[in-house]
Every structure is written in C-alpha cells, then in structure tokens.
Write an enzyme that holds these catalytic residues in place. Structure first.
Site, PDB file in Angstrom:
ATOM      1  N   GLY A  85     -21.055 -18.771   5.737  1.00 33.42           N
ATOM      2  CA  GLY A  85     -20.822 -17.346   5.630  1.00 33.42           C
ATOM      3  C   GLY A  85     -21.703 -16.568   6.578  1.00 33.42           C
ATOM      4  O   GLY A  85     -22.366 -17.123   7.460  1.00 33.42           O
ATOM      5  N   THR A 139     -25.361 -20.967   5.054  1.00 36.61           N
ATOM      6  CA  THR A 139     -24.443 -22.102   5.041  1.00 36.61           C
ATOM      7  C   THR A 139     -24.675 -22.864   3.740  1.00 36.61           C
ATOM      8  O   THR A 139     -25.811 -23.119   3.355  1.00 36.61           O
ATOM      9  CB  THR A 139     -24.692 -23.030   6.241  1.00 36.61           C
ATOM     10  N   ASP A 157     -21.346  -7.114  -6.691  1.00 37.32           N
ATOM     11  CA  ASP A 157     -20.323  -7.598  -5.753  1.00 37.32           C
ATOM     12  C   ASP A 157     -19.297  -8.454  -6.506  1.00 37.32           C
ATOM     13  O   ASP A 157     -19.039  -9.599  -6.155  1.00 37.32           O
ATOM     14  CB  ASP A 157     -20.967  -8.397  -4.625  1.00 37.32           C
TER      15      ASP A 157
END
Length: 713
Positions: free
Chosen positions: A27, A31, A141
């Site tokens: 991302g 990782t 999130d």
C-alpha cells in the site's frame, strides 16, 4: 528464461523473531507480509512501513502511541495487534493473520445484498466498533477494504493501528478519512468522534444494499462536498422492494448533524438487532441480486473503489484519504479539527424491552433471537409503529422514556421479619468475608499469586522446567521454534519472557530451539542455468560459483554438477556452486595419408574417432598399394565418435614396355613416351652415329611413368 525479481525480505528474519514467508499486499504506507512468529510458532501479518516513513521519527512516535492504544483492545470482531517494533532497518506492526478476503471482495462479487445478508455482515462490524468506542478508540477509516472475512465466515474490522486514543479532555487530533465514506464534520474540519464511524458504516450499509456508493463525482472535492450538502438517497430508490426500515436505518446513520445519529457503536448495535427482529422473512430477503442483474452503476462503483494510479488524470477513486483537490495526483493529506471538539468514553450497551403494560425488562438477547418474558416481541425501538409516531427516531425516544418511567417504583413495600432480615445480612456479610479472604489467599499466596518468570535462555529443557517450577508456576509446557542463534535442544526464551510477572496458575511456555530454519538443496542436474538459478532462489538459497566443463553427453548450457549435493539441508541464502556443460570436447583430425590402412585406423581410434574405408580404391604412382591415398575430412575438429573416411591406394598402373634394341632411336623414344614412360637417351660416342638403340635398361611389365634409359650408337 528471465529471472523473476526476488524480494530480499522473503526468507529473512525480522528482529530475530519473524520469519518472512511471502508478500501479501503493498500500500501507500507499508508492505504486508505473511510471516511466522518463530517464538510462538504461529502465522502473523507483518506490516513493514516504507523506508521514508520508517525514518520519520515524529511519525514513528505517533504510530507507537496509537499501536499501544489499539493493542489494548481485545474483541472477537477486531483484528488484534500483537507487537510493534522499530529497528535500524525496519519499523513494523505485527497483526493477527486472517486467512480470507475483504468485504470489498464481497461487494464486488455479490452486491446488491438482501437486508438479511447486509445485516449479517454489518452486525459484527458494529459490534467491533462498539467495543472500540467503549475503550475510547475511534477507527476513523471504516470502509469495506478494512473489513476482513475469514474463510470460515468470521468478520473482523482491522487497521485500528492508525487510530488515536480518545479521552474526555482531548479530541481525536489529526484525522484521516476515505472520500467515499468520510463524515461531513471531517470534511468541514470540525473534528470527529464515534459518530463519524457511524456515518461511514451507514455509507457502507448503503453500498451493501445497492452495490454502489451514494456519492460519485469527477474530482475528489466534488464527492467530499456531496457528503456535506446532500442527503444519502434511500437504498430502495436504487433497488426497489427494499423495506422502508432499511431506508430509515441508512438515513438515521448518515444524518448530516452528528447529534442526530446513534451516539456510538453500542447504540447502533441495539438498533440493528431490533430491526432484524421486527422484519418479516420476506422483507429480510427482499432486494438483492437474485432476480436480476446488478445496478447499472455497479461497474462504476467498483472502478471508483480501485486504487489510485490509473493512467487517466483523475482516477475516480473514492477510497483514498481526502487530499488537496487542486493537486494533480490527489496526494493524501490530513484534516486537523479545532481543539474545542471533545469526546468521551462510551458506556457498554444493554437492550431494554417494554411490554404493553409499561413494564421494562433489561435483556441481553443473542443476535437474531426475540426477547423472552414480559413484552416479548413488543420492542418499542426506532421502528415503533402507530399513527401517532411521526418518525422512527421519535418513536424510539418515546419508548425509552416509557422504560425510564416504568423503572421508577410507585409504592414502598414495608419491611417484614426484621430479625430474619438481620440474620440474612449477617450471613451475607460472613459469606462475603470468607470470599474476600479466599480471594486474598488465592491472589497473595495461592495459585493466583504473582511470580517472576526466571531467565532460562540457553538452558536445557530440564534445567528450565526445574527453575520455573521452583518459582511456583504450576505448568512449564514446551514448544519448539526455529532460531538462528541458539543451538537445537536449548531454550530460546519463554512466553511470557523472563523477568515478567505472571499468575502462578497461568503457567509458562518454554520455547525450545529447533536450530535454524533449514532448506533442502534442489536437484539441478539436467536443468538450464536459468532454471537452476530460479530453483535456488525460490528455495531460499543463493547461486554460488558457476564453472564450465566439457561433457560428452550433456548439451551445452545444462547443469552437470553441483555442490552441495541435492537433498542436503542448509540455512537460507547458502550458496550452491554449479558446473555447466560446454558440450563434447573437440578433437583435432590428424593426417593419415601415406600410412597403411591398419596404422591409419589405429591412429584415429586412439583419438576417439572412427575410421571408415571407402569402397573404391584408386591407383597412385606415389602411394604404395594398401596405404591411404586421401581422407575426409582432412583437417579441422570432430567430437568423440566422429567419422573419418579413408581412400586406399591400389598402387601405380602397370604397362608392358617392349624392347627397342637395334631399332631406330627416334621410333623407340616416341613409342615409350606414348605408353606413359619417361625416356632418357644416352649416346655412346657423345652424338648419334648410326641412330639405333644399342641398349635399353628396362623392359617388360613396368609401372606407368617409370623412367627407361636408351643407349644410342
């Protein structure tokens, strides 16, 4: 064959404990690898920050504080954080490994879902959020990508590692959000709390029911402003047939004003389960994708939730952090809320059922069941019916008010048998005293007392068990782990580690070394060099020296030898030497012309070549019969077993030479020359007198080309 690039971390051990097995995902910040905790012999998810973040000391300090807060949360529907570390090369988080897929995969493959399916998925998510909110954590999130579904169907919400602890005196600080799911107050920079998670969960519920996100736009700022200005549309507008209760639930969760939403995950969980009980089976199974195709915008929704980095200028991705709308690449930025926003730790939930007579009964019914006892099935929640109720929210508030009123006593009961009650009080106090004394003994001197785990590193198992049992621990179990530094059979560490205090009855696990992780050397003979290199790197070994050698049987470029031999085991990155064939050794072809047939064959066979005799022999004035006149090839090189063809001489051509004595010298000389002989003329007196042949040195059957001398008078 081209070599596949190899991640240098795979096969290595991070912090002398986590053996990296394979890469899972990469991302923008880190990782993620599948790794094995060699100390506890279990698989974990190892999230390693990218180098530019690992060297940012402020970021590392913030991440460490947030990891501590998240690690304190333990719930079946929350991905657990096991460890966190910062070393010279890596900064990492160690997470519980979930073998499965994300909720995004479910949305992409199965949405739109029925209310039954959507509530089945949302219930454990909200339960995990409720536990986080009660512990003072805000996720910030919530989106399908952060919800993991195991292969066994267990749902967990992850990525609490980036949450910030919420207290009653500080706000949530700097917030990160995802555009497709971000709450309006975060867009406005007003700070966020548990109700921001509720809004994001409402957007996610809408997507589960319809297969698409409610807000879409050409640029990120347009999507963000839709969250601020526009109401989330009813799911039934996109999927006709959905019950009105689902429209009301989505509207309630996504109110623009946070005060009009459920206060926290616990409150929302109560409403979810109430709705589940009140819907009929037909309403629970309405909608979905059973009767037709997915909504027209399903493909668009999937594209909007893809990763940034498409070839186009604006990729249309709504699942990225709100950034600078004017930036070309929409880089992630932060929204800093004002310091006046505060949130408090949220209480746990209990559901209250009220019957028609106004009696209130608290009841913690399991998911999907109805309340037992008085008022069962008459749950006045947010969906309470009746013509006088203008909205579900007001109906729910009225039901709770009735419950509070019902809980107030309207009469005082007089005391009966005061002596008996006094005796009961004394008995209760005595029992309580005994329990307190027993608990005190248990925690101070008994199995519940604290004891310090001894340091037993590099001890034998017997020594370690004796030391642990001597400290009063009831159990000293063993578990084998790989370790690069400790010899096999000796103790690597304990769980918990030495120096830690633990209750005696909990016991201690001794971690015994199995030695380093060993990898078998693959068989390389017969493979090409490229294949051999790939096999070694894929087997966690390294390529050593590569040498070449002639080989009569192996094709050039193939492996004919290796060291160490195949099947032996060595540590990771051990070098394996390889010998590669150059093909058969070349042999220079010698010249055997003039040799007898037997000598020529022996000479060629001695070099590994094969002599072949030509079927036709030829005459030769120079080479005697039975000897080699010519060969093919007459030079160059051949490999072992190559053939050389030999032509054998029959000797010269024999011609009958007549005697010309007493005949004219000129006639004799001409006749002999015509027969192919060489003629030499000598004069007796130095010049011809009679011109006749007085003597001829050779006559009869002679080799053609022989020299004949005539003596002329």
């Amino acid at each position: 064959m081209q070599d596949v690039p190899h991640d240098p971390l795979i096969g290595s051990t991070v912090d002398d404990r986590y053996l990296v097995l394979s890469k899972v995902a990469r991302g923008g910040m880190s990782t993620v690898y599948l790794a094995k905790d060699t100390r506890l012999n279990r698989n974990i998810a190892l999230k390693i920050l990218h180098p530019h973040l690992a060297t940012d000391h402020a970021f590392i300090e913030r991440l460490q504080r947030e990891a501590w807060s998240a690690a304190s949360l333990s719930h079946p529907h929350v991905v657990q954080i096991h460890d966190h570390g910062v070393g010279a090369q890596h900064a990492y988080l160690v997470l519980e490994y979930i073998d499965g897929h994300t909720l995004r995969d479910v949305v992409n493959s199965r949405a739109p879902l029925t209310p039954r399916q959507a509530l089945d998925l949302l219930d454990p998510i909200v339960e995990g959020l409720a536990a986080a909110h009660a512990a003072g954590l805000v996720h910030r999130d919530v989106k399908p990508e952060n919800v993991l579904v195991s292969h066994t169907g267990w749902v967990k919400i992850g990525d609490f590692g980036l949450s910030r602890a919420v207290t009653t005196t500080t706000n949530t600080g700097t917030l990160l959000g995802t555009l497709g799911y971000i709450a309006p107050e975060l867009v406005n920079g007003e700070g966020g709390d548990a109700r921001s998670d509720i809004y994001s969960a409402g957007i996610m519920l809408y997507e589960l029911l319809t297969g698409q996100q409610p807000f879409r736009g050409q640029v990120p700022v347009a999507v963000a402003m839709q969250h601020v200005r526009d109401n989330v549309p009813a799911p039934s507008a996109a999927v006709p047939g959905l019950p009105a209760e689902m429209d009301e639930l989505v509207r309630y969760m996504t109110e623009k004003d946070p005060d009009n939403r459920p206060a926290n995950g616990a409150s929302l969980l109560e409403d979810l389960r109430h709705i589940r009980r009140t819907l009929t089976p037909e309403e629970l199974d309405a909608g979905g994708s059973r009767g037709g195709s997915r909504p027209p915008q399903a493909a668009e929704t999937q594209a909007l939730t893809a990763s940034f980095g498409n070839d186009g200028g604006y990729p249309g991705n709504l699942t990225e952090a709100l950034g600078n709308a004017g930036a070309a690449d929409y880089a992630t930025s932060v929204i800093t809320p004002p310091p006046s926003q505060h949130t408090s730790v949220l209480p746990p939930v209990r559901r209250l059922y009220v019957d028609d007579a106004g009696r209130a009964e608290p009841h913690d019914a399991p998911y999907g069941t109805a309340a037992a006892g008085p008022g069962a099935g008459v749950d006045h929640g947010i969906m309470a019916s009746g013509p006088a109720a203008p909205s579900k929210r007001e109906a729910r508030a009225a039901a709770r008010e009735r419950a509070r009123a019902a809980s107030q006593p309207v009469a005082t009961l007089g005391s009966a048998h005061p002596r008996r009650r006094a005796a009961l009080w004394i008995l209760a106090i005595l029992v309580l005293g005994l329990l307190v004394a027993a608990a005190g003994w248990f925690l101070a001197l008994g199995p519940g007392a604290l004891a310090t785990v001894p340091e037993v590193h590099n001890k034998t198992v017997a020594q370690a068990q004796a030391m642990i049992l001597a400290q009063g621990f009831e159990r000293a179990a063993t578990s084998e782990v790989f370790n690069e530094k400790t010899a096999a059979g000796l103790v690597v560490d304990t769980d918990p580690t030495g120096g830690t205090e633990q209750r005696k009855f909990q016991g201690v696990t001794i971690l015994v070394s199995k030695g380093p992780v060993l990898y078998p050397v693959p068989a390389l003979a017969g493979r090409t060099l490229a294949d051999a290199k790939s096999a070694l790197t894929g087997g966690h070994l390294a390529v050593g020296a590569v040498t070449e050698a002639f080989d009569e049987k192996a094709k050039a470029g193939t492996v004919i030898g290796q060291h160490p031999d195949a099947g032996t085991e060595f540590r990771g990155n051990t070098k394996v030497d390889v010998v590669v064939s150059k093909g058969p050794r070349p042999i220079a072809v010698p010249s055997v012309v003039g040799k007898t047939s037997a000598d020529a064959e022996a000479a060629l066979e001695g070099l590994g070549l094969v002599a072949a005799i030509a079927p036709e022999q030829v005459n030769s004035a120079k080479v005697p019969a039975g000897s080699v006149v010519s060969q093919s090839p007459d030079g160059g090189t051949l490999t072992a077993g190559g053939t050389v063809t030999l032509t054998i001489s029959k000797g010269p051509v024999m011609v009958e030479a007549p005697s010309f004595i007493d005949q004219k010298a000129s006639v004799a000389e001409s006749a002999l020359r015509d027969l192919g002989f060489k003629v030499t003329v000598k004069y007796t007196f130095g010049f011809p007198v009679l011109g006749r042949v007085a003597d001829q040195d050779k006559s009869g059957l002679l080799p053609k080309g022989s020299e004949i001398t005539l003596t002329v008078v």
